[in-house]
Structures are given as structure tokens and as C-alpha cells.
Scaffold this motif. Structure first.
Motif, PDB file in Angstrom:
ATOM      1  N   GLN A  16       0.911  -1.205  -0.036  1.00 26.74           N
ATOM      2  CA  GLN A  16      -0.046  -0.134   0.118  1.00 26.74           C
ATOM      3  C   GLN A  16       0.943   1.150  -0.057  1.00 26.74           C
ATOM      4  O   GLN A  16       0.539   2.420  -0.676  1.00 26.74           O
ATOM      5  CB  GLN A  16      -0.885  -0.060   1.149  1.00 26.74           C
ATOM      6  N   GLN A  17       1.825   1.089   0.880  1.00 25.59           N
ATOM      7  CA  GLN A  17       2.670   2.236   0.835  1.00 25.59           C
ATOM      8  C   GLN A  17       3.511   2.554  -0.335  1.00 25.59           C
ATOM      9  O   GLN A  17       3.675   3.666  -1.147  1.00 25.59           O
ATOM     10  CB  GLN A  17       3.917   2.056   1.882  1.00 25.59           C
ATOM     11  N   ALA A  18       3.878   1.626  -1.101  1.00 28.88           N
ATOM     12  CA  ALA A  18       4.428   1.474  -2.428  1.00 28.88           C
ATOM     13  C   ALA A  18       3.572   2.320  -3.623  1.00 28.88           C
ATOM     14  O   ALA A  18       3.951   3.073  -4.458  1.00 28.88           O
ATOM     15  CB  ALA A  18       4.857   0.077  -2.918  1.00 28.88           C
ATOM     16  N   THR A  19       2.461   1.681  -3.489  1.00 29.07           N
ATOM     17  CA  THR A  19       1.227   2.144  -4.526  1.00 29.07           C
ATOM     18  C   THR A  19       1.055   3.726  -4.390  1.00 29.07           C
ATOM     19  O   THR A  19       0.756   4.321  -5.175  1.00 29.07           O
ATOM     20  CB  THR A  19       0.281   1.195  -4.482  1.00 29.07           C
ATOM     21  N   ASP A  20       1.047   3.863  -3.041  1.00 24.32           N
ATOM     22  CA  ASP A  20       0.833   5.472  -2.616  1.00 24.32           C
ATOM     23  C   ASP A  20       1.891   6.274  -3.287  1.00 24.32           C
ATOM     24  O   ASP A  20       1.751   7.556  -3.760  1.00 24.32           O
ATOM     25  CB  ASP A  20       0.737   5.692  -1.140  1.00 24.32           C
ATOM     26  N   LEU A  49      -3.336  -0.651  -6.364  1.00 26.30           N
ATOM     27  CA  LEU A  49      -2.821  -1.818  -5.753  1.00 26.30           C
ATOM     28  C   LEU A  49      -2.846  -3.007  -6.889  1.00 26.30           C
ATOM     29  O   LEU A  49      -1.798  -3.919  -6.710  1.00 26.30           O
ATOM     30  CB  LEU A  49      -3.485  -2.195  -4.518  1.00 26.30           C
ATOM     31  N   SER A  50      -3.830  -3.089  -7.517  1.00 26.50           N
ATOM     32  CA  SER A  50      -4.019  -4.106  -8.507  1.00 26.50           C
ATOM     33  C   SER A  50      -2.726  -4.094  -9.645  1.00 26.50           C
ATOM     34  O   SER A  50      -2.172  -5.067  -9.953  1.00 26.50           O
ATOM     35  CB  SER A  50      -5.255  -4.289  -9.174  1.00 26.50           C
ATOM     36  N   THR A  51      -2.321  -2.937 -10.099  1.00 27.90           N
ATOM     37  CA  THR A  51      -1.273  -2.742 -10.968  1.00 27.90           C
ATOM     38  C   THR A  51       0.158  -3.243 -10.268  1.00 27.90           C
ATOM     39  O   THR A  51       0.797  -4.004 -10.867  1.00 27.90           O
ATOM     40  CB  THR A  51      -0.901  -1.203 -11.120  1.00 27.90           C
ATOM     41  N   LEU A  52       0.256  -2.786  -9.015  1.00 24.92           N
ATOM     42  CA  LEU A  52       1.474  -3.457  -8.318  1.00 24.92           C
ATOM     43  C   LEU A  52       1.410  -5.008  -8.370  1.00 24.92           C
ATOM     44  O   LEU A  52       2.360  -5.657  -8.497  1.00 24.92           O
ATOM     45  CB  LEU A  52       1.672  -2.862  -6.920  1.00 24.92           C
ATOM     46  N   GLY A  53       0.303  -5.435  -8.019  1.00 24.99           N
ATOM     47  CA  GLY A  53       0.212  -6.850  -8.089  1.00 24.99           C
ATOM     48  C   GLY A  53       0.300  -7.573  -9.302  1.00 24.99           C
ATOM     49  O   GLY A  53       1.246  -8.512  -9.348  1.00 24.99           O
ATOM     50  N   LYS A  54       0.162  -7.073 -10.398  1.00 21.75           N
ATOM     51  CA  LYS A  54       0.341  -7.434 -11.487  1.00 21.75           C
ATOM     52  C   LYS A  54       1.808  -7.606 -12.027  1.00 21.75           C
ATOM     53  O   LYS A  54       2.465  -8.153 -12.336  1.00 21.75           O
ATOM     54  CB  LYS A  54      -0.414  -6.841 -12.773  1.00 21.75           C
ATOM     55  N   TRP A  55       2.382  -6.450 -11.555  1.00 23.81           N
ATOM     56  CA  TRP A  55       3.921  -6.195 -11.612  1.00 23.81           C
ATOM     57  C   TRP A  55       4.566  -7.442 -10.871  1.00 23.81           C
ATOM     58  O   TRP A  55       5.589  -8.027 -11.527  1.00 23.81           O
ATOM     59  CB  TRP A  55       4.452  -4.750 -11.414  1.00 23.81           C
TER      60      TRP A  55
END
Length: 67
Positions: free
Chosen positions: A4-8, A14-20
Motif C-alpha cells: 500500500q505504501q509503495a502504491t501510494d 494496488l492491482s497494478t502493483l500486484g500484476k507487476w
């Protein structure tokens, strides 16, 4: 750092980060050492041969003549 901190920080969802992360993990598996993969494939091939032999024996048991 949490996801969550990284996405912020990145300004992404959050879903984009999850895909990465998923994509990166897959890339690591594909690009890593293949020694274990080769050994596992050899083992699976051997096991498949054994299973096929057992299956063939069950289909046509020795001593059972078909007319």
C-alpha cells in the motif's frame, strides 16, 4: 515498505502493483537456473513411462487371451 505504501508513493493502483509483482516472479522462474527443472522433467518422464506400462498391463493382463 508495504504494498500500500509503495502504491501510494508511485501513484498507481494496488492491482497494478500486484500484476507487476506476479510478472516479475514469473520472469524470475523462467530466467533462473534450469538444472532443477531438467531433473524434475526427467523424473516426470520416468514416472509417466512407469504409469503407462502399468496401464497397459491392466488393459491387457498377461495370460488373458482375447478371442
Amino acid at each position: 515498505m508495504t504494498q500500500q505504501q509503495a502504491t501510494d508513493d508511485l501513484g498507481i493502483g494496488l492491482s497494478t502493483l500486484g500484476k507487476w509483482i506476479t510478472s516479475h516472479k514469473h520472469a524470475e522462474l523462467v530466467s533462473g537456473s534450469h538444472d532443477d527443472k531438467d531433473k524434475e522433467q526427467a523424473c516426470l518422464r520416468k514416472e509417466a513411462r512407469i504409469i503407462r506400462k502399468k496401464r497397459d498391463i491392466l488393459k491387457n493382463p498377461p495370460g488373458l487371451e482375447t478371442a
